[in-house]
Design a protein around this motif. Structure first.
Motif, PDB file in Angstrom:
ATOM      1  N   ILE A 204       1.838  -0.258  -1.884  1.00 21.87           N
ATOM      2  CA  ILE A 204       2.023  -0.415  -0.440  1.00 21.87           C
ATOM      3  C   ILE A 204       0.764   0.003   0.306  1.00 21.87           C
TER       4      ILE A 204
ATOM      5  N   GLN B 285       4.515  -4.604  -5.637  1.00 21.80           N
ATOM      6  CA  GLN B 285       4.402  -4.315  -4.209  1.00 21.80           C
ATOM      7  C   GLN B 285       3.230  -5.058  -3.583  1.00 21.80           C
TER       8      GLN B 285
ATOM      9  N   ASN C 129       3.902  -9.047  -3.524  1.00 25.16           N
ATOM     10  CA  ASN C 129       4.864  -9.446  -2.504  1.00 25.16           C
ATOM     11  C   ASN C 129       4.317  -9.327  -1.091  1.00 25.16           C
ATOM     12  N   ARG C 130       3.134  -8.734  -0.964  1.00 23.87           N
ATOM     13  CA  ARG C 130       2.459  -8.659   0.335  1.00 23.87           C
ATOM     14  C   ARG C 130       1.277  -9.618   0.386  1.00 23.87           C
TER      15      ARG C 130
ATOM     16  N   ALA D 214      -2.223  -2.449  -0.217  1.00 20.94           N
ATOM     17  CA  ALA D 214      -1.998  -3.681   0.551  1.00 20.94           C
ATOM     18  C   ALA D 214      -2.273  -3.451   2.031  1.00 20.94           C
TER      19      ALA D 214
ATOM     20  N   ASN E 200      -4.932  -5.513   4.284  1.00 22.45           N
ATOM     21  CA  ASN E 200      -4.434  -6.269   5.447  1.00 22.45           C
ATOM     22  C   ASN E 200      -4.776  -5.601   6.772  1.00 22.45           C
TER      23      ASN E 200
END
Length: 448
Positions: free
Chosen positions: A368, A26, A29-30, A371, A375
């Motif tokens: 998730i 997860q 992929n971010r 990340a 971000n």
């Protein structure tokens, strides 16, 4: 993908099991660079693992029900698929027949997970044992229920909490060609799936009574000193312990004969032992619900009392190992961060969730959520009307901190329905609501 030793990671994940692997996927992929540390292959090993593969399944090969309309486990399967779960992608790829359940070839499954992670440019897999919790840097501890004692002691020291523990048992695996099909037959309970996904071994009353007696008097392996006084987890109870609770406990548990008709007698047996396919080739079969602590010699003798298994050869005998978990509702915040050290998150079975899919789901959310923090975006908590939200709610606050125990996802964890519905329609209503709420949550948080 190979990286230099100076690979500049943003998140350190400790543990390459189901939760750690999912969290790494997860994050990567971010666009987040991840160092994934796994002690197996780096000098460490657990009492239950057989090899060094990432996401190795050490107990059953089943992810349980795949019915997303009437089952909480099947529902969380679907939710994870919608969130691009690596574990569910690889489970679907390695699927073997198991009626309405999702079971996998464990070797293919592990290889698929490792291949995906190894090929990702943002993931650096390191075979190393981590003994100390870091003082800084975003970290996800996903060491699972078999956390190395050195790290477990560090966790206890950091949290000032006594470690909780329980025992988890492994069921035996039988070679198919050693099963006597003059006695055993293929059938799923209530003919679910294609109707022939399980091997059934019938017992009459006299055979059952003799088998029960052998179980409760069989010689079991001794506990190590540090394992004594540790409670069993009710969802993975050794069969001899179940037998000791009453003469008919097994007949209402893993040996229940309902929904099965013996074609040789055209009647229902007194009790039935079921075996489920454990690899794609169908050469080895798992004894469903037959986790045990019996010593190997006694174990083989007792299991060969089962009609159809009198000449059984075992690919793996049953066993028992110690599992550890933290009191997550007390120690973690809603985002799985350690309250006393917020740069550290916990994920997977060490948080007190139970089961492959639940462990993976918590790892998915940890990835998730981490990340999002990096971000600088806001991701809300999944609603408690969803399977993922209900499970996270149990872990991070809804459970009684004084009596916290590992839990599988189940409808009892979900927010109650707003309107009354008939009992037989309740599960369908809850899954329908969950699907709508999950769609809304994914859209609101741009997680599609």
């Amino acid at each position: 993908m190979q990286h230099s030793p100076n690979f500049d990671h943003q998140v350190h994940i400790i543990g390459g099991g189901l939760a750690g692997s999912e969290a790494a996927w997860q994050l990567a992929n971010r666009g987040i660079k991840v160092r994934l540390s796994e002690m197996r292959g780096g000098g460490g090993m657990t009492p239950a693992h057989q090899g060094n593969g990432l996401a190795e399944l050490v107990c059953s090969n089943s992810f349980r029900s795949d019915d997303a309309d009437n089952n909480a486990v099947g529902l969380i399967h679907q939710e994870m698929r919608r969130l691009n779960s690596l574990i569910m992608t690889c489970a679907d790829s390695a699927k073997v027949p198991a009626g309405s359940a999702l079971a996998v070839d464990r070797d293919i499954f592990s290889s698929e997970v490792e291949a995906h992670l190894s090929a990702h440019e943002n993931i650096h897999i390191v075979r190393e044992q981590i003994d100390i919790l870091p003082d800084e840097g975003l970290t996800i501890v996903a060491t699972g229920p078999l956390t190395a004692m050195s790290l477990a002691e560090q966790i206890i020291e950091r949290t000032d909490e006594k470690s909780l523990a329980f025992f988890d048992a492994i069921a035996p695996i039988v070679y198919k060609d050693s099963i006597n099909f003059d006695i055993a037959w293929f059938q799923s309970r209530w003919d679910k799936g294609d109707g022939k996904d399980y091997i059934n071994c019938p017992m009459d009353e006299a055979q059952y009574l003799a088998f029960h007696e052998a179980l409760v008097t069989g010689e079991t392996a001794d506990f190590k000193e540090w394992e004594k006084d540790t409670p069993y987890f009710e969802g993975c109870m050794p069969i001899e312990v179940m037998a000791s609770r009453g003469l008919d406990t097994l007949r209402f548990g893993p040996m229940k004969p309902v929904g099965l008709t013996n074609p040789a007698t055209d009647s229902r047996a007194h009790a039935v032992v079921q075996l489920r396919q454990d690899n794609k080739q169908g050469s080895i079969w798992n004894m469903v619900g037959f986790q045990t602590k019996l010593k190997y010699g006694a174990q083989a003798d007792v299991l060969r009392m089962i009609p159809g298994l009198e000449n059984a050869e075992f690919a793996r005998m049953g066993g028992l190992h110690r599992n550890t978990f933290i009191c997550a509702p007390k120690l973690l915040d809603k985002n799985l961060r350690l309250k006393s050290a917020p740069h550290i998150r916990f994920a997977g079975q060490i948080t007190g969730c139970e089961g492959y899919v639940e462990s993976s789901a918590v790892g998915l959310f940890a990835g998730i959520n981490t990340a999002a923090e990096i971000n600088d975006v806001n991701v809300s908590l999944p609603p408690s009307t969803t399977a993922l939200g209900a499970l996270l709610g149990h872990i991070t606050g809804d459970a009684d901190v004084n009596n916290y125990q590992p839990m599988n996802v189940n409808f009892g964890l979900f927010e109650r329905l707003e309107h009354k519905v008939k009992k037989k329609e309740r599960k369908a209503a809850m899954t329908s609501r969950a699907k709508e709420e999950m769609t809304r949550w994914i859209q609101q948080n741009s997680l599609a």
